[in-house]
Design a protein around this motif. Structure first.
Motif, PDB file in Angstrom:
ATOM      1  N   ARG A  95       0.834  -1.205   0.000  1.00 57.66           N
ATOM      2  CA  ARG A  95       0.000   0.000   0.000  1.00 57.66           C
ATOM      3  C   ARG A  95       0.870   1.257   0.000  1.00 57.66           C
ATOM      4  O   ARG A  95       1.851   1.334   0.726  1.00 57.66           O
ATOM      5  N   ARG A  96       0.454   2.219  -0.807  1.00 60.06           N
ATOM      6  CA  ARG A  96       1.226   3.453  -0.931  1.00 60.06           C
ATOM      7  C   ARG A  96       0.333   4.653  -1.125  1.00 60.06           C
ATOM      8  O   ARG A  96      -0.742   4.541  -1.717  1.00 60.06           O
ATOM      9  N   GLN A  97       0.800   5.769  -0.663  1.00 61.83           N
ATOM     10  CA  GLN A  97       0.142   7.046  -0.941  1.00 61.83           C
ATOM     11  C   GLN A  97       0.799   7.618  -2.190  1.00 61.83           C
ATOM     12  O   GLN A  97       2.019   7.697  -2.257  1.00 61.83           O
ATOM     13  N   ILE A  98      -0.023   8.026  -3.169  1.00 57.12           N
ATOM     14  CA  ILE A  98       0.609   8.666  -4.335  1.00 57.12           C
ATOM     15  C   ILE A  98       0.311  10.160  -4.367  1.00 57.12           C
ATOM     16  O   ILE A  98       0.943  10.907  -5.099  1.00 57.12           O
ATOM     17  N   ALA A  99      -0.664  10.589  -3.560  1.00 62.51           N
ATOM     18  CA  ALA A  99      -0.968  12.023  -3.460  1.00 62.51           C
ATOM     19  C   ALA A  99      -1.738  12.246  -2.159  1.00 62.51           C
ATOM     20  O   ALA A  99      -2.292  11.305  -1.598  1.00 62.51           O
ATOM     21  N   TYR A 100      -1.729  13.483  -1.708  1.00 62.39           N
ATOM     22  CA  TYR A 100      -2.469  13.798  -0.471  1.00 62.39           C
ATOM     23  C   TYR A 100      -3.196  15.113  -0.611  1.00 62.39           C
ATOM     24  O   TYR A 100      -2.907  15.914  -1.508  1.00 62.39           O
ATOM     25  N   GLN A 101      -4.111  15.317   0.312  1.00 62.34           N
ATOM     26  CA  GLN A 101      -4.791  16.605   0.410  1.00 62.34           C
ATOM     27  C   GLN A 101      -4.927  16.940   1.901  1.00 62.34           C
ATOM     28  O   GLN A 101      -5.317  16.081   2.698  1.00 62.34           O
ATOM     29  N   GLU A 118       0.841  15.902  -5.284  1.00 63.57           N
ATOM     30  CA  GLU A 118       1.409  14.620  -5.720  1.00 63.57           C
ATOM     31  C   GLU A 118       2.522  14.172  -4.779  1.00 63.57           C
ATOM     32  O   GLU A 118       3.252  15.003  -4.240  1.00 63.57           O
ATOM     33  N   GLY A 119       2.645  12.891  -4.623  1.00 63.00           N
ATOM     34  CA  GLY A 119       3.810  12.361  -3.916  1.00 63.00           C
ATOM     35  C   GLY A 119       3.445  11.608  -2.658  1.00 63.00           C
ATOM     36  O   GLY A 119       2.297  11.591  -2.208  1.00 63.00           O
ATOM     37  N   ASP A 120       4.450  10.965  -2.103  1.00 60.70           N
ATOM     38  CA  ASP A 120       4.210  10.111  -0.941  1.00 60.70           C
ATOM     39  C   ASP A 120       4.550  10.797   0.384  1.00 60.70           C
ATOM     40  O   ASP A 120       4.543  10.168   1.429  1.00 60.70           O
ATOM     41  N   SER A 121       4.806  12.115   0.348  1.00 59.77           N
ATOM     42  CA  SER A 121       5.174  12.811   1.594  1.00 59.77           C
ATOM     43  C   SER A 121       4.059  12.713   2.615  1.00 59.77           C
ATOM     44  O   SER A 121       2.899  12.988   2.306  1.00 59.77           O
ATOM     45  N   SER A 122       4.418  12.381   3.822  1.00 59.34           N
ATOM     46  CA  SER A 122       3.416  12.329   4.890  1.00 59.34           C
ATOM     47  C   SER A 122       3.995  12.899   6.171  1.00 59.34           C
ATOM     48  O   SER A 122       3.446  12.722   7.239  1.00 59.34           O
ATOM     49  N   THR A 123       5.112  13.581   6.043  1.00 61.79           N
ATOM     50  CA  THR A 123       5.720  14.212   7.217  1.00 61.79           C
ATOM     51  C   THR A 123       6.355  15.528   6.774  1.00 61.79           C
ATOM     52  O   THR A 123       6.774  15.665   5.620  1.00 61.79           O
ATOM     53  N   GLY A 124       6.371  16.509   7.685  1.00 59.08           N
ATOM     54  CA  GLY A 124       6.968  17.806   7.349  1.00 59.08           C
ATOM     55  C   GLY A 124       6.188  18.558   6.286  1.00 59.08           C
ATOM     56  O   GLY A 124       6.778  19.299   5.509  1.00 59.08           O
ATOM     57  N   ILE A 125       4.860  18.392   6.234  1.00 58.59           N
ATOM     58  CA  ILE A 125       4.051  19.122   5.243  1.00 58.59           C
ATOM     59  C   ILE A 125       3.855  20.542   5.776  1.00 58.59           C
ATOM     60  O   ILE A 125       3.252  20.756   6.824  1.00 58.59           O
ATOM     61  N   ASP A 126       4.372  21.486   5.002  1.00 64.63           N
ATOM     62  CA  ASP A 126       4.423  22.871   5.433  1.00 64.63           C
ATOM     63  C   ASP A 126       3.082  23.553   5.168  1.00 64.63           C
ATOM     64  O   ASP A 126       2.559  23.452   4.061  1.00 64.63           O
ATOM     65  N   TYR A 127       2.546  24.242   6.145  1.00 62.47           N
ATOM     66  CA  TYR A 127       1.292  24.980   5.951  1.00 62.47           C
ATOM     67  C   TYR A 127       1.508  26.087   4.930  1.00 62.47           C
ATOM     68  O   TYR A 127       2.498  26.824   4.999  1.00 62.47           O
ATOM     69  N   ALA A 128       0.573  26.261   4.002  1.00 61.15           N
ATOM     70  CA  ALA A 128       0.746  27.292   2.980  1.00 61.15           C
ATOM     71  C   ALA A 128      -0.577  27.991   2.686  1.00 61.15           C
ATOM     72  O   ALA A 128      -0.903  28.260   1.533  1.00 61.15           O
TER      73      ALA A 128
END
Ligand code: BGC
Length: 916
Positions: free
Chosen positions: A40-46, A68-78
């Motif tokens: 199982r993988r994340q390919i994008a997040y919201q 896009e992408g598998d980032s799930s840590t260090g998501i910067d508020y924008a």
């Protein structure tokens, strides 16, 4: 086959669950994922952020849209600017490997910090309403007079107020110059202790935030506070300074209660309207201990209705220029209670309580005594030969608490001090002491356990436990060297050798986030990092392997937690350090500006590794890491420059210290370890250098000879170079010097020195002999990375990609353990039985792993009962000499195959194998 959707869980902001005050530059999000099935993988997040839960549906402050992408840590508020002191809600959802959009997570909260400009307007520092009377540092080396300490009662501060309308919510923001405990209507606000922790108070104060909505009542309310000397005004460090010498003469409080009411908001700030007195705490000091006389307490002082007419107005002081910042770190808490194992009388009658474990904290004692008896509790780590407390190694720290009894049944417990101890010595009781009447309270920064380990060797398990206990006793606001003697400083060398072990053992992301600000605060104008942080008023700085922590610690925290924020925040300080070294050392050997130059501190046979060799190795390592750091945060130009610098320093190192066959000057174990770990050996000489390292170990009859600096990388370097069996020999070595020797001689934590106690010489000199220093426990990372094989893949960060490569060996027939990474729990369990090797692993969603199963016949390794279809097996690929390699995604897998005989020797090809 359709599988369930992936759902984000474990939502964190600034590495905390629902933080009550986050500074705007720390608002970064992370989560891990749950969902059945394999691969199982994340390919994008919201991510969506809003002022209230309804706003998450419409009217949000930020919607990241599909990212896009598998980032799930260090998501910067924008998103839109976040308002000070406002609470926000957020949630996340992800698209999985099959483009399936999962449901939104449950929502989580975070609250912004106070406005940095106006958040503390109208608040003043307040203290006891009398002239400060600083206690002088005693002259000479003699014992400190407790009477001098007893003369300094703790200020008690109070303020009553009436609520003007019904309460919606109430937050209390507090910091102190010293330590504080605050209550609302007699009930403690929060369960943190030793707040606000230690920073350089001339530059930065951390305030803590507590929700006290439920503590307020209609009508009159009271805020009560006790402040004590703590780090700001008390004895601290090794130079016997007190009262004003470090930061301030008198403890003081800065606080405000912000009440949101239905009609009008109300704010109660520390100012001249507060009153002060003293109470039962007649002295309190982190090093010395606490004295308490209940007869001096004003009953009901912290509740409404108390007659405070005899209390004096507080002394007020303006706020000054130091920053006031929301505490980014974890609170310090009483994390556990340990019951007494035995009580025995020492020859002089003192009752010696054994808790069976060396800890940091204090005791709680239940007594039933007539009023006015003086009960004293002294604290020590070890016992002398006659069974009495051995206190010589505390130097001038007294670690002694005294209580005057109030008569009848009562519980005696200090609150503003800290002791390093396994044994407590109690005097003053009229009768016997039942072990059930005394409890040890374990105090440390709240860093939840993330790592577990268990194997077939009780001694190895004990070593693992000792490492964690050493960490717990020394992670108290700052990573200190020791919790008992008059020192307790945040030494950088110790921190850098141990940081990776620490981050496997426990969640230390926010702990180091806090301390790295301290490191920057302490940095000298020259760019030199100081040797300990906060730095007090010493200028020790730039020592090799100590100053380098300023680069190694942020880089390691990034690698372990995958949040680039730590690199961005600290990059300027790291770069200034690199410039400092660069300017001082044009020849590319670190021969100038070596500071106090501790070398391979406390190597058992003395420091035989040339200090400039060690220094230059660290400089090259810094440059290599800086190239990686700069690239990670998009600073390509700097990345190139650091790469070039790393090349130049490496070249200089080779020219000066590396012989044609791969010998390294001095031939010490540490010299080889550093050269191999830090990428300083030419590729074609690595194997030779590794052999020389093994020879250096063999020539010590399979003992280590490393001090603080060499020890952490010793076993990892051996395992990475095909010599795991030698690593196990050192791990399981029983005779001196070795970890097991300390265990055989009663260690329950890691000792400062290999020879802290030896059969031959007894205790080492009490001038420097702590039994609770974590540095030599830096072997802990090897348990996770090599024994269990839970290792970051090259170039990975935050455990997005793993190499799971267990290294079975030594006497171990099995080992199992886990690491709860930022992407979820990773586990590994292996067993050697009946000629077969089995490996069971668990990989969380959004993580890929290259599994390397050691086997005598790699082609015969099978995966059975695994999570099935998503497994991609490069099978039966015999890669390298004796491994089958599988590429897997998330899931549980079970591998088994013919065991690889654990000699390690046959693959060495060195002739040394016969000795191994
Ligand atoms: C400390 C060490 C520290 C060292 C510097 C000692 O007093 O206890 O842990 O790193 O000094 O050499």
């Amino acid at each position: 086959m359709s599988v369930g959707a992936l759902v984000p869980t474990g939502l964190r902001c600034a590495h905390k669950e629902a933080p009550l005050s986050v500074e705007v530059d720390r608002v970064r999000f992370s989560w891990h994922l749950v969902g059945g099935g394999a691969g199982r993988r994340q390919i994008a997040y919201q991510v969506r952020v809003a002022r209230d839960e309804a706003g998450l549906e419409s009217g949000w402050a930020w919607d990241s849209g599909r990212s896009e992408g598998d980032s799930s840590t260090g998501i910067d508020y924008a998103g839109m600017p976040l308002q000070p002191a406002h609470c926000y809600f957020w949630k996340a959802r992800v698209w999985d490997e099959a483009e399936q959009l999962g449901p939104w997570s449950s929502s989580a909260e975070f609250t912004m910090a106070l406005s940095p400009r106006s958040g503390w307007d109208g608040c003043s520092w307040i203290g006891l309403g009398r002239d400060p009377a600083p206690v002088e540092a005693p002259a000479g080396d003699g014992p400190i007079d407790p009477v001098a300490l007893a003369m300094r009662p703790a200020p008690y501060l109070r303020r009553t107020f009436t609520l003007i309308s019904p309460v919606v919510s109430a937050r209390l923001y507090v910091t102190a110059l010293g330590l504080y405990r605050v209550s609302v209507n007699g009930v403690p606000a929060g369960d943190n202790v030793l707040a606000p922790g230690w920073t350089d108070y001339s530059k930065r104060f951390l305030y803590q935030t507590c929700d006290v909505t439920d503590l307020l009542v209609d009508g009159e309310n009271t805020i009560g506070a006790i402040v004590t000397d703590g780090w700001a005004c008390g004895f601290f460090g090794f130079d016997r300074k007190h009262a004003g010498a470090h930061y301030a003469p008198d403890p003081q409080l800065l606080a405000q209660l912000v009440v949101r009411c239905t009609n009008e908001d109300q704010r109660i700030a520390t100012d001249g309207s507060w009153v002060s007195s003293t109470g039962r705490i007649v002295y309190s000091d982190l090093l010395m201990g606490e004295g308490s006389e209940p007869a001096r307490e004003h009953e009901g002082w912290d509740r409404p209705g108390f007659d405070a007419t005899a209390w004096r107005p507080v002394a007020c002081r303006e706020r000054g220029t130091a920053k006031l910042v929301a505490d980014p770190g974890p609170p310090i808490v009483v994390a556990e209670e340990v019951s007494a194992k035995s009580v025995k009388a020492a020859p002089d009658g003192e009752l010696i309580v054994d808790f069976g474990q060396n800890i940091a904290g204090w005791c709680r004692l239940r007594v039933d005594e007539p009023a006015g008896r003086l009960v004293t509790i002294r604290h020590g780590e070890v016992l002398g030969p006659d069974g009495s407390l051995y206190l010589d190694n505390l130097r001038t720290a007294r670690q002694s608490d005294t209580f005057a009894t109030s008569g009848g049944k009562e519980s005696l417990e200090p609150r503003f001090t800290l002791h390093g101890f396994r044994y407590a010595g109690i005097t003053g009781l009229s009768g016997r002491l039942d072990p059930d009447d005394v409890t040890a309270c374990v105090v440390h920064s709240d860093t939840p356990r993330t790592g577990t380990f268990e194997c077939s060797s009780p001694d190895v398990n004990k070593l693992f436990a000792n490492i964690d206990w050493g960490q717990r006793a020394n992670f108290i606001s700052v990573p200190t060297d020791c919790p008992q003697r008059d020192e307790r400083l945040g030494w950088l060398g110790d921190a850098q050798v141990f940081v990776r072990t620490a981050a496997y053992n426990r969640d230390v992301a926010s702990f180091f986030a806090k301390w790295l600000d301290d490191v920057s605060d302490a940095q000298l104008a020259t760019g030199a990092f100081t040797d300990f942080v906060p730095r007090l008023n010493h200028d020790y700085s730039a020592s090799p392997a100590w100053g380098d922590a300023g680069v190694i610690v942020p880089w390691t925290i990034y690698k372990m937690y995958g949040d680039k924020g730590v690199l961005e925040r600290n990059f300027a300080a790291m770069a200034a350090w690199m410039d400092f070294l660069d300017k001082a050392n044009p020849d590319r050997l670190w021969t100038n500006q070596l500071g106090a130059n501790y070398g391979d501190w406390l190597a058992p046979k003395g420091d035989l590794t040339p200090r400039e060799l060690l220094a230059t190795a660290y400089w090259a390592y810094d440059a290599t890491l800086m190239a990686e750091v700069a690239a990670a945060i998009g600073r390509q130009q700097e990345a190139e420059e650091y790469k070039e610098l790393a090349g130049e320093v490496t070249e200089a190192f080779r020219k000066s210290y590396v012989g044609a066959n791969g010998q390294v000057e001095s031939g010490t174990q540490t010299a080889y370890v550093l050269a191999l770990q830090m990428g300083l050996m030419p590729e074609d000489l690595r194997a030779n250098a590794a052999e020389y390292l093994v020879e250096a170990i063999a020539s010590e009859d399979w003992h280590l000879s490393t001090g603080f600096v060499g020890v952490g990388y010793l076993l990892p370097v051996l395992s990475s170079n095909g010599y795991s069996e030698v690593a196990y020999k050192l791990l399981e070595q029983r005779s001196f010097p070795s970890w097991r020797y300390t265990i055989d001689h009663g260690a329950t934590t890691i000792w400062e020195r290999w020879d802290g106690y030896t059969e031959e010489h007894g205790f080492q000199s009490p001038r420097m002999n702590s039994f609770n220093h974590y540095s030599l426990g830096s072997v802990g990372e090897w348990f996770y990375r090599f024994v269990l094989g839970i290792e970051l893949a090259p170039g990975a960060s935050g455990f997005d990609r793993l190499v799971m490569r267990p290294h079975p060996g030594g006497s171990l027939s099995h080992a199992r353990g886990s690491f709860c990474s930022v992407r979820g729990e990773i586990s590994s369990a292996w067993e050697r039985k009946g000629g077969r090797f089995t490996l069971d692993i668990q990989v969380p969603p959004n993580v890929r792993a290259s599994v390397r199963v050691p086997s005598a016949a790699p082609a015969d390794v099978v995966e059975a009962g695994g999570s099935g279809p998503a497994r991609v097996a490069e099978y039966p690929g015999a890669v390298g000499q004796h491994e089958a390699v599988f590429e897997v995604g998330s899931g549980r897998y079970s591998f088994s195959g013919p065991e690889l005989a654990p000699t390690g020797g046959e693959s060495l090809g060195t002739g040394l194998s016969s000795r191994a």
